[in-house]
Design a protein around this motif. Structure first.
Motif, short mmCIF file in Angstrom:
data_model
loop_
_atom_site.label_atom_id
_atom_site.label_comp_id
_atom_site.label_asym_id
_atom_site.label_seq_id
_atom_site.Cartn_x
_atom_site.Cartn_y
_atom_site.Cartn_z
N UNK A 224 0.85 -1.20 0.00
CA UNK A 224 0.00 0.00 0.00
C UNK A 224 0.89 1.25 0.00
N UNK A 225 0.55 2.21 -0.83
CA UNK A 225 1.34 3.44 -0.98
C UNK A 225 1.30 4.26 0.31
N UNK A 226 2.44 4.82 0.72
CA UNK A 226 2.53 5.45 2.05
C UNK A 226 1.53 6.60 2.25
N UNK A 227 1.19 7.32 1.17
CA UNK A 227 0.30 8.48 1.32
C UNK A 227 -1.16 8.10 1.56
N UNK A 228 -1.47 6.79 1.42
CA UNK A 228 -2.87 6.39 1.58
C UNK A 228 -3.22 6.07 3.03
N UNK A 229 -2.25 6.18 3.94
CA UNK A 229 -2.53 5.92 5.36
C UNK A 229 -3.01 7.19 6.05
N UNK A 241 6.18 1.50 6.49
CA UNK A 241 5.36 2.69 6.22
C UNK A 241 4.66 2.63 4.86
N UNK A 242 4.75 1.48 4.15
CA UNK A 242 4.11 1.38 2.84
C UNK A 242 5.10 1.70 1.73
#
Ligand SMILES: NC(=O)c1ccc[n+]([C@@H]2O[C@H](COP(=O)([O-])OP(=O)(O)OC[C@H]3O[C@@H](n4cnc5c(N)ncnc54)[C@H](O)[C@@H]3O)[C@@H](O)[C@H]2O)c1
Ligand SMILES: [Zn+2]
Length: 434
Positions: A224-229, A241-242
């Motif tokens: 999962x891409x880090x900015x989606x958290x 952290x993705x």
């Protein structure tokens, strides 16, 4: 939704990713510089941890000589258990505690040794209960109270990347589940990576630990891409952290190296120095990728597959106990897991397939490209055929599912939401992979 779309849609508010790795010394002969490196870290009395199989190669004694050569008092503990358990960790911690104090540690071995050394470092620096630090929900996931002692990690398998990661993994015997400790303070102080140490690695261990590299690279690249958290506070930041721009580079580099070297290292491992060297570099690269981005479904499934082993005794490994080696356990459900995750980021799955096998024929169904690359590779290097190949059948699936669902730290990195029903389906469809 692709990684990029997810980021653009504003789902999640995270703007920060983290990336860490220890200083690295890489190359033939690097191992003989361990004395110099430890002296720079100021240690005077050092414990060298290893396992009985490694002692037979003579490498731990070479390390002892290098340390003693610069005036460091050093001793060997060769009681590390291959695929460590909470019991075996406790024994190593007990031994180190009784013989201590130590002001530095050297781990020479595969992931089993390096992980044991991380736990020994933590629990001898801050005596207490192992379970206080083990990940939730199995343990209390407490943070180490402060800095640990210097630990130099010297891997002898091309696989785990544990020399650069911040976690250690163990089997909790009473619960029949694998989990671990995950905190940035566990990361070794230095990594010394000498590819010549892997020349003695049996073909079966080369194949299994190499599949661990493949899964590390693929899972972190599709994580999962880090900015989606959701946005985290500094205290909440986790080691995984993705996927992120820095980890991506390492994962891609790892896959290109694997493409050229993996089959050769399994087949001609005693003489092909270039293949061995490229595999070691691939493992190091993947460690720098997944050690920050994270891994997801194949690794989450790998834990119960290894933890609930019945009567499987793989060639090339110690025969006294049943075990599913980590590299086999994580790869057995990988084809099916990447069929499941394909829709989250089709372009990434296709690019990974092209990097891993540039000449592989194009499949009519794009979602099948990566699974077909993986199956071709696994058949070629002698990986068991699905979870059926290590002793499980359909009646075991219901028991395996909860073990996977306990790995919430890993499933949080999955690019698609994953339910117990999804895992059940993935395991059922992985009983045979071909
Ligand atoms: N901390 C992490 O980031 C991380 C990541 C992946 C896996 N792991 C863990 O690492 C463990 C698996 O480690 P591994 O795959 O490196 O194998 P390993 O450490 O379990 O070793 C496998 C076997 O190979 C032998 N061996 C190792 N190096 C050798 C050499 N150079 N020559 C001859 N024999 C050699 C060992 O004696 C052992 O019998 C598992 O417990 C897994 O959970 C940790
Ligand atoms: Zn792994």
């Amino acid at each position: 939704m692709t990684h990029e779309q997810a980021a653009e849609s504003g789902r999640g508010e995270e703007t920060i990713f983290t990336w860490g790795a220890p200083p690295l010394k890489f190359g033939p002969g690097a191992v003989d510089e361990v004395g110099f490196e430890m002296a720079q870290l100021g240690a005077k009395r050092v414990l060298v941890l290893t396992d009985p199989g490694l002692v037979a190669t003579g490498v731990p004694h070479r390390i002892l000589e290098s340390l003693q050569g610069v005036g460091i008092a050093a001793e060997i503990f060769d009681g590390v258990h291959v695929e460590p358990t909470d019991d075996s960790m406790a024994k190593a911690i007990g031994y180190a505690g009784e013989q201590g104090p130590w002001d530095g540690f050297v781990a020479v071995g595969g992931g089993s040794v390096i992980d044991t050394a991380k736990a020994v470092n933590l629990l001898t620096t801050y005596p207490g209960e192992l379970m206080d630090y083990v990940n939730k929900p199995v343990g209390k996931a407490m943070a180490p109270p402060g800095p640990l002692k210097p630990l130099i990690a010297i891997p002898t398998t091309a696989g785990t990347g544990a020399e650069s990661t911040a976690m250690c993994i163990m089997d909790i015997l009473s619960l029949k589940v694998k989990t671990g400790i995950s905190h940035w303070r566990l990361r070794p102080t230095r990594a010394i990576v000498d590819p010549l140490l892997t020349m003695t690695l049996p073909p079966e261990v080369t194949a299994a630990s190499g599949m661990d590299i493949v899964c590390h690279a693929l899972e972190s690249y599709t994580a999962r891409w880090y900015e989606t958290y959701d946005r985290k506070t500094p205290e909440q930041r986790v080691t995984y952290c993705g996927s992120n721009p820095v980890s991506d580079l390492w994962s891609e580099g790892s896959m290109s190296l694997l493409a050229a070297a993996f089959r050769r290292a399994v087949r001609h491992g005693t003489e092909d120095v270039q293949a061995r060297s490229d595999m070691m570099l691939a493992a190091t690269f993947a460690g720098m990728g997944f050690g920050n981005a994270g891994v997801h479904i194949p690794h989450a499934n790998g834990y119960p597959i290894a933890g609930m082993v019945k009567d499987y005794h793989p060639t090339g490994y110690p025969q006294d106990e049943a075990m599913v080696p980590h590299g086999q356990a994580v790869s057995l459900t990988a084809p099916q897991a990447f069929r499941f995750s394909f829709s989250s980021a089709p372009e990434r799955h296709l690019r990974a397939a092209a990097l891993l096998a540039p000449d592989h024929p194009k499949h009519n169904e794009p979602a099948e490209q990566l699974p077909s690359v993986l199956i071709d590779l696994m058949r070629n290097i002698g990986i068991p055929n699905g979870i059926g190949g290590v002793g499980y059948d359909e009646s075991d699936v219901a028991d395996l599912v909860p073990g996977t669902m306990k790995q919430q730290r890993l499933l949080a990195t999955c690019p698609r939401e994953v339910t117990a029903e999804d895992i059940e389906q993935i395991l059922t469809n992985s009983i045979q992979n071909w």
